[in-house]
Design a protein around this motif. Structure first.
Motif, mmCIF file in Angstrom:
data_model
loop_
_atom_site.group_PDB
_atom_site.id
_atom_site.type_symbol
_atom_site.label_atom_id
_atom_site.label_comp_id
_atom_site.label_asym_id
_atom_site.label_seq_id
_atom_site.Cartn_x
_atom_site.Cartn_y
_atom_site.Cartn_z
ATOM 1 N N SER A 14 0.845 -1.192 0.000
ATOM 2 C CA SER A 14 0.000 0.000 0.000
ATOM 3 C C SER A 14 0.879 1.239 0.000
ATOM 4 N N ILE A 67 -6.699 -2.236 -7.473
ATOM 5 C CA ILE A 67 -6.361 -1.426 -6.305
ATOM 6 C C ILE A 67 -7.639 -0.981 -5.593
ATOM 7 N N TYR A 97 -4.158 0.708 -1.926
ATOM 8 C CA TYR A 97 -3.614 -0.611 -1.609
ATOM 9 C C TYR A 97 -3.925 -1.608 -2.724
ATOM 10 N N HIS A 98 -3.073 -2.625 -2.823
ATOM 11 C CA HIS A 98 -3.274 -3.693 -3.801
ATOM 12 C C HIS A 98 -4.448 -4.555 -3.350
ATOM 13 N N SER A 99 -5.444 -4.726 -4.187
ATOM 14 C CA SER A 99 -6.685 -5.369 -3.759
ATOM 15 C C SER A 99 -6.631 -6.898 -3.811
#
Length: 315
Positions: free
Chosen positions: A19, A52, A66-68
């Motif tokens: 993130s 994201i 953040y990376h989802s």
């Protein structure tokens, strides 16, 4: 069977994922960022590999991307149509969650919430005989952060009965509250020291009580210190005295929904849980949880963590 790891003190490093957080003084006042947050979550969260999510925290003036992918894995044990509800959602926004909040009064809060029926569903949690529009045993998780202190106590009890009604067996409501006992305890330690002057003692005590009850602004700092000393710096006793002075202290004001009007501590929350039919209640730490979705600390438990206490009630 519940995972027992939340009951053991541990670091949060294994729950972290990629993130980027931006901080700036005026993020809390941004007209653009609440809209950008909703746009990212609506159109970019589900993208494969490069998806994201975004969160906005007006209390700490932060905007997080953040990376989802790892966040989506936290929902792998839930069915696609599972219901996740956030009451008192504010700026919170997530693809899998439905938001409920008191309709915005100011243009600022209206923009923060977004569009009625699209970004959130308006609800008055202080309404008499409130019925949450969900069937019995139909909801997996409820998030309830920094809201209970804005409700009349009787309405709070009724609300938790509704939470119990709509949750599935084993469902969880995560409750976050101001840890006001901690701040008044610090004020009592300051008051005991002879080398600290009275004006500082008054300021500390007034701040602690005002954080618990917003409607004490008409009382002077010296009066609040006097009341605290006479009641051993115990908020339950202080609350009783303040209610004698101002009976409206615990009454919800529709024009000031941000007011704190009720005091809660660990014992009162445990009693609330028992009175409203929950089978168990666990006092926990930030990020410690029985439900994987709550482990995303880019999204959950971000409001005033230094002043908060955490509980999970299990149906």
């Amino acid at each position: 069977m519940l995972n027992k790891s939340p009951l053991v003190s541990h670091t949060l490093r294994d729950d972290k994922f990629f993130s980027i957080t931006f901080t700036a003084r005026n993020i809390k006042n941004s007209f653009f960022l609440p809209r950008l947050t909703r746009f990212i979550n609506r159109y970019f969260y589900e993208l494969p590999l490069i998806g994201i999510g975004a969160t906005l925290d007006r209390y700490s003036n932060t905007f997080c991307i953040y990376h989802s992918r790892k966040d989506k894995l936290r929902y792998r044990n839930y069915m696609k149509g599972s219901k996740f509800l956030n009451f008192g959602s504010g700026a919170f926004n997530h693809k899998r969650w439905q938001n409920f909040d008191y309709p915005g009064i100011s243009e600022y809060y209206k923009n923060l919430l977004g569009k009625i029926g699209k970004d959130y569903i308006p609800i008055d949690l202080n309404k008499d005989k409130l019925k949450i529009p969900f069937d019995n045993n139909s909801v997996e998780l409820i998030y309830f952060s920094h809201v209970l202190e804005h409700l009349n106590k009787k309405k709070g009890i009724h609300l938790f009965k509704e939470f119990n009604r709509i949750l599935k067996p084993g469902g969880i409501v995560r409750v976050v509250l101001p840890h006001t006992d901690k701040t008044i305890f610090f004020s009592s330690l300051i008051d005991k020291q002879q080398n600290i002057n009275n004006s500082e003692k008054e300021l500390s005590t007034s701040s602690s009580i005002s954080h618990t009850f917003y409607q004490v602004a008409n009382l002077s700092n010296s009066e609040l210190l006097r009341i605290s000393r006479e009641n051993d710096f115990k908020l339950e006793k202080i609350e009783s005295k303040l209610l004698d002075i101002n009976p409206k202290l615990g009454i919800f004001d529709p024009q000031n929904p941000d007011f704190h009007i009720s005091y809660w501590n660990e014992e009162r929350i445990i009693k609330l849980s028992e009175e409203t039919g929950f089978s168990k209640i666990y006092p926990l730490l930030r990020g410690h949880t029985f439900a994987d979705p709550f482990k995303n600390l880019c999204t959950f438990d971000i409001s005033e963590p230094h002043l908060s206490m955490y509980f999970e009630l299990i149906k």
